[in-house]
Design a protein around this motif. Structure first.
Motif, short mmCIF file in Angstrom:
data_model
loop_
_atom_site.label_atom_id
_atom_site.label_comp_id
_atom_site.label_asym_id
_atom_site.label_seq_id
_atom_site.Cartn_x
_atom_site.Cartn_y
_atom_site.Cartn_z
N ALA A 7 36.70 47.02 52.92
CA ALA A 7 35.43 46.03 52.64
C ALA A 7 35.89 45.79 51.28
N ASP A 8 36.26 46.36 50.30
CA ASP A 8 36.10 45.70 48.81
C ASP A 8 37.66 45.11 49.31
N LEU A 9 39.08 45.08 50.00
CA LEU A 9 39.81 44.93 49.51
C LEU A 9 39.67 43.70 50.52
N GLU A 10 39.20 43.78 51.53
CA GLU A 10 39.16 42.33 52.37
C GLU A 10 37.95 41.27 50.62
N GLN A 11 37.32 41.58 51.04
CA GLN A 11 36.44 40.29 49.89
C GLN A 11 36.90 40.49 48.76
N ALA A 12 38.44 41.57 47.85
CA ALA A 12 38.09 40.69 46.64
C ALA A 12 40.04 39.11 47.53
N ARG A 13 40.33 39.50 48.48
CA ARG A 13 41.46 39.01 48.68
C ARG A 13 40.58 37.77 49.19
N HIS A 14 39.66 37.27 49.95
CA HIS A 14 38.82 36.18 50.09
C HIS A 14 38.70 35.25 49.10
N LEU A 15 38.14 36.71 48.02
CA LEU A 15 37.52 36.13 46.83
C LEU A 15 38.78 34.64 46.26
N ALA A 16 40.08 35.28 46.59
CA ALA A 16 41.61 35.49 45.73
C ALA A 16 41.76 33.62 46.19
N GLU A 17 41.43 33.95 47.07
CA GLU A 17 41.29 32.34 48.43
C GLU A 17 40.46 31.44 47.88
N THR A 18 39.35 32.10 48.65
CA THR A 18 38.55 30.71 47.75
C THR A 18 37.70 30.09 46.73
N LEU A 19 38.11 31.52 45.45
CA LEU A 19 37.84 30.69 44.31
C LEU A 19 38.48 29.80 43.73
N GLU A 74 37.26 23.23 45.45
CA GLU A 74 36.90 22.11 43.94
C GLU A 74 35.95 22.75 42.60
N ARG A 75 35.10 23.41 42.82
CA ARG A 75 34.21 23.99 42.02
C ARG A 75 34.66 25.80 41.28
N GLY A 76 35.55 26.20 42.25
CA GLY A 76 35.72 27.39 41.86
C GLY A 76 36.46 28.08 40.40
N ASP A 77 36.49 28.55 40.21
CA ASP A 77 37.61 29.54 39.22
C ASP A 77 38.91 30.34 39.45
N ARG A 78 39.37 29.26 38.86
CA ARG A 78 40.80 30.02 39.53
C ARG A 78 41.56 31.49 38.15
N GLN A 79 40.36 31.39 37.24
CA GLN A 79 40.58 32.22 36.62
C GLN A 79 40.08 33.73 37.18
N LYS A 80 38.61 33.34 38.05
CA LYS A 80 38.54 34.41 38.52
C LYS A 80 39.64 34.74 39.31
N ALA A 81 39.50 33.92 40.74
CA ALA A 81 40.92 34.05 41.62
C ALA A 81 42.11 34.64 41.63
N GLU A 82 42.22 34.43 40.57
CA GLU A 82 44.03 35.22 39.67
C GLU A 82 43.24 36.53 39.12
N PHE A 83 42.52 36.73 38.77
CA PHE A 83 41.37 38.30 38.58
C PHE A 83 41.37 39.08 40.01
N PHE A 84 41.09 38.53 41.21
CA PHE A 84 40.85 39.05 42.12
C PHE A 84 42.35 39.94 42.87
N ALA A 85 43.55 38.65 42.81
CA ALA A 85 44.21 38.89 43.58
C ALA A 85 45.75 39.19 42.08
N SER A 86 45.36 39.42 41.26
CA SER A 86 46.50 40.40 40.29
C SER A 86 45.83 41.53 39.48
N VAL A 87 44.44 41.96 39.86
CA VAL A 87 44.10 43.19 39.39
C VAL A 87 42.62 43.71 40.71
#
Length: 358
Positions: free
Chosen positions: A37-49, A53-66
């Motif tokens: 469940a946590d993995l699915e959420q991390a992937r969701h956040l990586a895509e969503t953020l 438009e008001r997302g945080d691409r640095q945080k998105a990269e954190f969820f995707a790469s870390v």
């Protein structure tokens, strides 16, 4: 926030309480379904953020790469449910897991967006849908002896905010229970992350909307559960909650439910006797079946799942999740929000001395 949930190690000053750990919210153990469940959420956040438009691409990269790679690594070597028989399916993190970075991401408040109850211009966000009829709901409560089904509870604006920002984005799903005993669902609690202002506003306005039901019954507790769609797991087992009124609100889109005639809640029309304590009637379910449900011929009201449907009922009534079949995929996971109000009112007559000693 100086708790163990803080993503910054230097700010983790206060340890988690034993109560939160005992509920399954510790940082040193997990389960396979919780990691998934946590993995699915991390992937969701990586895509969503990244796309927002008001997302945080640095945080998105954190969820995707870390974050996601850490979960993928641990999942690749976690023992099977059968191999974890001695711990009822729980897995204690090993040294290699720590070296791979699990302590930096697991059960941490990595992303908890603020969800106010007002718009950017200061105007109030309508909590409830326009079609609600408080007089009718309160009349049905009396006529049904404490079980009411209410559809289209939340306004679309509030439903979208709670779904997207809290249930899908917020990393406050800290609880994992013994999967071999309780099934596969992660939990979030009002005293452990699930306290966004819009939820607190919902709890307050519900009491104002339905005074004949909630008068004298302040909010006691609140949680949300997110279920695994794997057929090996079920929902919540038979139990009664220690409160006067239970509000069970469903939040996953209807398209996720593969059987619209099921997936909701089974409420039995019996309560625990006055001489039973909380541990007895929620631990010894065989006794409950034999001495309470069976004599009543298992009389119940079964409510099918619908998004934005609330079941308001006497919390002392025994109940359990209905069987459900939901689609795979993160946003298809069955989610319920539960609000408990007031103190339990048990049935007036205790069981006979003979049966109470069995």
């Amino acid at each position: 926030m100086d708790s163990a949930r803080n993503p910054d190690p230097e700010k983790r000053i206060n340890r988690l309480s034993q109560r939160k750990i005992s509920l399954g919210g510790g940082t040193t153990f997990t389960s396979e379904y919780k990691l998934r469940a946590d993995l699915e959420q991390a992937r969701h956040l990586a895509e969503t953020l990244y796309d927002n438009e008001r997302g945080d691409r640095q945080k998105a990269e954190f969820f995707a790469s870390v974050v996601a790679p850490v979960y993928e690594t641990i999942l690749s070597r976690i023992p099977t449910l059968e191999q974890l028989d001695e711990t009822m399916g729980l897995y204690k993190f090993q040294r290699q897991d720590v070296e791979d970075g699990i302590m930096g991401v697991y059960n941490r408040a990595l992303h908890v967006p603020d969800v106010p109850a007002t718009r950017a211009d200061g105007s109030h966000i309508p909590i409830f849908g326009k079609t609600l009829n408080p007089a009718q709901i309160q009349r049905e409560w009396v006529e049904s002896n404490g079980i009411v089904v209410v559809d289209d509870v939340l306004s679309k604006e509030t439903l979208d905010l709670i779904q997207q920002k809290i249930m899908w984005e917020s990393t406050v799903w800290y609880q994992t229970k013994l999967p071999q005993r309780f099934g596969g669902y992660a939990g979030a609690y009002i005293d452990d992350g699930l306290h966004q202002r819009i939820l607190l506003q919902l709890s307050i306005e519900l009491r104002k909307l339905l005074p004949d039901i909630f008068d004298g019954h302040p909010l006691k507790y609140m949680w949300a559960y997110k279920y695994d769609s794997d057929s090996n797991y079920g929902g919540i087992n038979l139990h009664a909650d220690e409160a006067a009124i239970n509000v069970n609100l469903w939040l996953t889109p209807n398209e996720a439910n593969l059987d619209p005639n099921s997936g909701g809640l089974v409420i039995y029309t019996v309560k625990p006797p006055q001489d039973w304590d909380f541990e007895l009637y929620n631990r010894d379910t065989d006794f409950v079946y034999e001495h309470l449900l069976k004599p009543s011929n298992f009389a119940n009201i079964t409510v099918p799942y619908r998004v934005n449907r609330a079941v308001i009922f006497d919390s002392a009534l025994f109940h359990n999740s209905d069987e459900f079949t939901f689609r795979k995929g993160y946003k298809n996971r069955r989610i319920n929000l539960t609000l408990l109000y007031g103190d339990m009112e048990k049935q007036q007559q205790p069981l006979s001395q003979e049966s109470s000693e069995l």
